[in-house]
Scaffold this active site. Structure first.
Site, PDB file in Angstrom:
ATOM      1  N   GLY A 157       0.816  -1.203   0.000  1.00  0.00           N
ATOM      2  CA  GLY A 157       0.000   0.000   0.000  1.00  0.00           C
ATOM      3  C   GLY A 157       0.852   1.257   0.000  1.00  0.00           C
ATOM      4  O   GLY A 157       2.032   1.240   0.381  1.00  0.00           O
ATOM      5  N   GLN A 158       0.230   2.357  -0.403  1.00  0.00           N
ATOM      6  CA  GLN A 158       0.971   3.613  -0.521  1.00  0.00           C
ATOM      7  C   GLN A 158       1.544   4.081   0.814  1.00  0.00           C
ATOM      8  O   GLN A 158       2.704   4.494   0.904  1.00  0.00           O
ATOM      9  CB  GLN A 158       0.055   4.700  -1.082  1.00  0.00           C
ATOM     10  CG  GLN A 158      -0.488   4.417  -2.468  1.00  0.00           C
ATOM     11  CD  GLN A 158      -1.317   5.567  -2.975  1.00  0.00           C
ATOM     12  OE1 GLN A 158      -0.788   6.599  -3.364  1.00  0.00           O
ATOM     13  NE2 GLN A 158      -2.634   5.413  -2.951  1.00  0.00           N
ATOM     14  N   ASP A 168      -2.758 -12.462   7.184  1.00  0.00           N
ATOM     15  CA  ASP A 168      -3.921 -12.358   6.306  1.00  0.00           C
ATOM     16  C   ASP A 168      -5.068 -11.760   7.115  1.00  0.00           C
ATOM     17  O   ASP A 168      -5.595 -12.398   8.033  1.00  0.00           O
ATOM     18  CB  ASP A 168      -4.312 -13.740   5.769  1.00  0.00           C
ATOM     19  CG  ASP A 168      -5.427 -13.691   4.737  1.00  0.00           C
ATOM     20  OD1 ASP A 168      -6.065 -12.623   4.599  1.00  0.00           O
ATOM     21  OD2 ASP A 168      -5.685 -14.711   4.082  1.00  0.00           O
ATOM     22  N   TYR A 176      -9.359  -2.881   2.432  1.00  0.00           N
ATOM     23  CA  TYR A 176     -10.023  -3.225   1.175  1.00  0.00           C
ATOM     24  C   TYR A 176     -10.437  -1.894   0.559  1.00  0.00           C
ATOM     25  O   TYR A 176     -11.332  -1.218   1.064  1.00  0.00           O
ATOM     26  CB  TYR A 176     -11.240  -4.095   1.464  1.00  0.00           C
ATOM     27  CG  TYR A 176     -11.977  -4.603   0.250  1.00  0.00           C
ATOM     28  CD1 TYR A 176     -11.962  -5.954  -0.085  1.00  0.00           C
ATOM     29  CD2 TYR A 176     -12.713  -3.748  -0.563  1.00  0.00           C
ATOM     30  CE1 TYR A 176     -12.653  -6.445  -1.188  1.00  0.00           C
ATOM     31  CE2 TYR A 176     -13.405  -4.214  -1.667  1.00  0.00           C
ATOM     32  CZ  TYR A 176     -13.370  -5.559  -1.971  1.00  0.00           C
ATOM     33  OH  TYR A 176     -14.057  -6.032  -3.065  1.00  0.00           O
ATOM     34  N   THR A 177      -9.768  -1.490  -0.512  1.00  0.00           N
ATOM     35  CA  THR A 177      -9.964  -0.143  -1.063  1.00  0.00           C
ATOM     36  C   THR A 177     -10.595  -0.124  -2.456  1.00  0.00           C
ATOM     37  O   THR A 177     -10.687   0.947  -3.060  1.00  0.00           O
ATOM     38  CB  THR A 177      -8.616   0.602  -1.122  1.00  0.00           C
ATOM     39  OG1 THR A 177      -7.687  -0.152  -1.906  1.00  0.00           O
ATOM     40  CG2 THR A 177      -8.045   0.816   0.275  1.00  0.00           C
ATOM     41  N   THR A 196     -11.079   7.182   6.469  1.00  0.00           N
ATOM     42  CA  THR A 196     -11.305   7.848   5.182  1.00  0.00           C
ATOM     43  C   THR A 196     -12.386   8.919   5.242  1.00  0.00           C
ATOM     44  O   THR A 196     -13.276   8.876   6.096  1.00  0.00           O
ATOM     45  CB  THR A 196     -11.716   6.788   4.135  1.00  0.00           C
ATOM     46  OG1 THR A 196     -12.094   7.408   2.897  1.00  0.00           O
ATOM     47  CG2 THR A 196     -12.911   5.971   4.616  1.00  0.00           C
ATOM     48  N   ASP A 197     -12.292   9.854   4.314  1.00  0.00           N
ATOM     49  CA  ASP A 197     -13.338  10.848   4.107  1.00  0.00           C
ATOM     50  C   ASP A 197     -14.656  10.212   3.671  1.00  0.00           C
ATOM     51  O   ASP A 197     -15.721  10.816   3.796  1.00  0.00           O
ATOM     52  CB  ASP A 197     -12.891  11.848   3.035  1.00  0.00           C
ATOM     53  CG  ASP A 197     -12.530  11.160   1.722  1.00  0.00           C
ATOM     54  OD1 ASP A 197     -11.542  10.388   1.726  1.00  0.00           O
ATOM     55  OD2 ASP A 197     -13.209  11.378   0.705  1.00  0.00           O
ATOM     56  N   TYR A 231     -17.938   0.537   0.850  1.00  0.00           N
ATOM     57  CA  TYR A 231     -16.584   0.805   1.344  1.00  0.00           C
ATOM     58  C   TYR A 231     -16.621   1.768   2.532  1.00  0.00           C
ATOM     59  O   TYR A 231     -16.024   1.502   3.577  1.00  0.00           O
ATOM     60  CB  TYR A 231     -15.727   1.381   0.212  1.00  0.00           C
ATOM     61  CG  TYR A 231     -14.435   2.002   0.692  1.00  0.00           C
ATOM     62  CD1 TYR A 231     -13.382   1.214   1.137  1.00  0.00           C
ATOM     63  CD2 TYR A 231     -14.275   3.393   0.708  1.00  0.00           C
ATOM     64  CE1 TYR A 231     -12.194   1.792   1.583  1.00  0.00           C
ATOM     65  CE2 TYR A 231     -13.093   3.975   1.152  1.00  0.00           C
ATOM     66  CZ  TYR A 231     -12.059   3.168   1.587  1.00  0.00           C
ATOM     67  OH  TYR A 231     -10.907   3.732   2.035  1.00  0.00           O
ATOM     68  N   TRP A 267      -7.923  11.200  -0.500  1.00  0.00           N
ATOM     69  CA  TRP A 267      -7.324  11.452  -1.813  1.00  0.00           C
ATOM     70  C   TRP A 267      -5.803  11.231  -1.790  1.00  0.00           C
ATOM     71  O   TRP A 267      -5.022  12.091  -2.176  1.00  0.00           O
ATOM     72  CB  TRP A 267      -7.651  12.870  -2.272  1.00  0.00           C
ATOM     73  CG  TRP A 267      -9.092  13.103  -2.614  1.00  0.00           C
ATOM     74  CD1 TRP A 267     -10.177  12.428  -2.114  1.00  0.00           C
ATOM     75  CD2 TRP A 267      -9.623  14.072  -3.522  1.00  0.00           C
ATOM     76  NE1 TRP A 267     -11.337  12.931  -2.654  1.00  0.00           N
ATOM     77  CE2 TRP A 267     -11.034  13.935  -3.522  1.00  0.00           C
ATOM     78  CE3 TRP A 267      -9.045  15.046  -4.317  1.00  0.00           C
ATOM     79  CZ2 TRP A 267     -11.868  14.732  -4.306  1.00  0.00           C
ATOM     80  CZ3 TRP A 267      -9.868  15.854  -5.089  1.00  0.00           C
ATOM     81  CH2 TRP A 267     -11.260  15.690  -5.094  1.00  0.00           C
TER      82      TRP A 267
END
Length: 306
Positions: free
Chosen positions: A14-15, A41, A66-67, A106-107, A130, A155
């Site tokens: 992931g980022q 996992d 999970y994106t 998240t937003d 999500y 973002w």
């Protein structure tokens, strides 16, 4: 606090994970231990305690998620397993180990109908599977341990993996015009900046038991923009740096239907984390150049890791 800090972060590619690992490689006071499949996992939580405990962390960063926003609409069981059940178990383990957990959210927990930036006190009202799974994850983490920080961000972009900046540059390699949504507004956030801030939050939590340092905070890049604004900015940067360029055609969300609804307003008010943790992320226009520069330098990787 100058002693070595050991961070366990969920995920491998992931980022935010890769940005944290990069930080760990460049700092003498930090060891970052990424845990992902097959070792860990998140869809099989019975092994979480054993694997995390063996890593002997000072802090747990719950970053993996999970994106796949659109796919989640038809895959709610997996989305909830990764985004809600797994963070609950991670938070329970953090409590057992008597260490803090930082959970990324998240937003998308908001519906986007507010006319001003969202504060931590605003009522969550997600409009897609999500977002609902991430909101449930916030609730499970907060219930499992008091020693937590939930960071809502938005973002995210970086030189790594799948994100808007890399997608736009990749598409500009083969197209002269790109259609980009102009009526969704948010705070573009560099994962590199986010990683630096997460480490600062972790240090604050280890240094003090103060309750004001814990709870839910918004953490996103300074300044807001539409997706079309971001595309135009990054493509202009790309052109100046010798990379691909394309014209941006501004379109409405209605012109680009998706399986999952998106909030039209994703702006986050980040004053709370500035007050309590002393953290303010740079303006997105200042940070995006570093990412575009790195992507341009490694354009051959775009097709491999898209």
């Amino acid at each position: 606090m100058n002693q070595m800090m050991r961070i366990v972060v969920t995920g491998l590619n992931g980022q935010v994970v890769r940005s944290l690992v990069e930080q760990g490689q460049s700092r003498a006071d930090l060891e970052v231990i990424p845990l992902g499949r097959p070792q860990l996992d998140l869809e099989d939580p019975k092994f979480i305690e054993r694997v995390v405990t063996a890593a002997a962390p000072d802090v747990i960063i719950s970053a993996a998620a999970y994106t796949a926003v659109d796919h989640a609409e038809t895959d709610p069981v997996r989305a909830n397993a990764v985004n809600a059940a797994a963070p609950q178990e991670l938070a329970r383990v953090a409590k057992v180990l008597d260490i803090p957990i930082i959970h990324l959210s998240t937003d998308y927990v908001f519906d986007g109908t507010k006319s001003t930036p969202y504060t931590e006190g605003d009522t969550a009202c997600p409009v897609n599977v999500y977002g609902k799974s991430k909101w449930e994850g916030e609730l499970t983490v907060a219930t499992a341990t008091d020693n937590h920080v939930i960071l809502r961000t938005a973002w995210i972009y970086s030189p790594f993996g799948r994100n808007f900046v890399r997608t736009i540059i990749r598409n500009a390699q083969s197209r002269t015009e790109l259609s980009v949504v102009m009526d969704q507004v948010g705070n573009p956030t560099s994962a590199l900046d986010l990683a630096t801030a997460i480490i600062a939050v972790a240090k604050n939590l280890l240094a003090s038991d103060e309750q004001a340092l814990r709870g839910t905070f918004h953490l996103a890049g300074t300044g807001d923009a539409s997706w079309a604004d971001v595309a135009e900015e990054l493509l202009a940067l790309s052109q100046r740096l010798g990379g691909p360029f394309a014209k941006v055609n501004r379109i409405l969300t209605a012109d680009y239907p998706t399986a999952a609804a998106r909030p039209s307003n994703s702006r986050l008010d980040c004053n709370k984390i500035a007050r309590h943790h002393g953290i303010t992320l740079p303006h997105w226009k200042n940070s995006i150049e570093a990412t575009v520069r790195r992507v341009i330098q490694h354009q051959t990787d775009l097709e491999v890791t898209k």
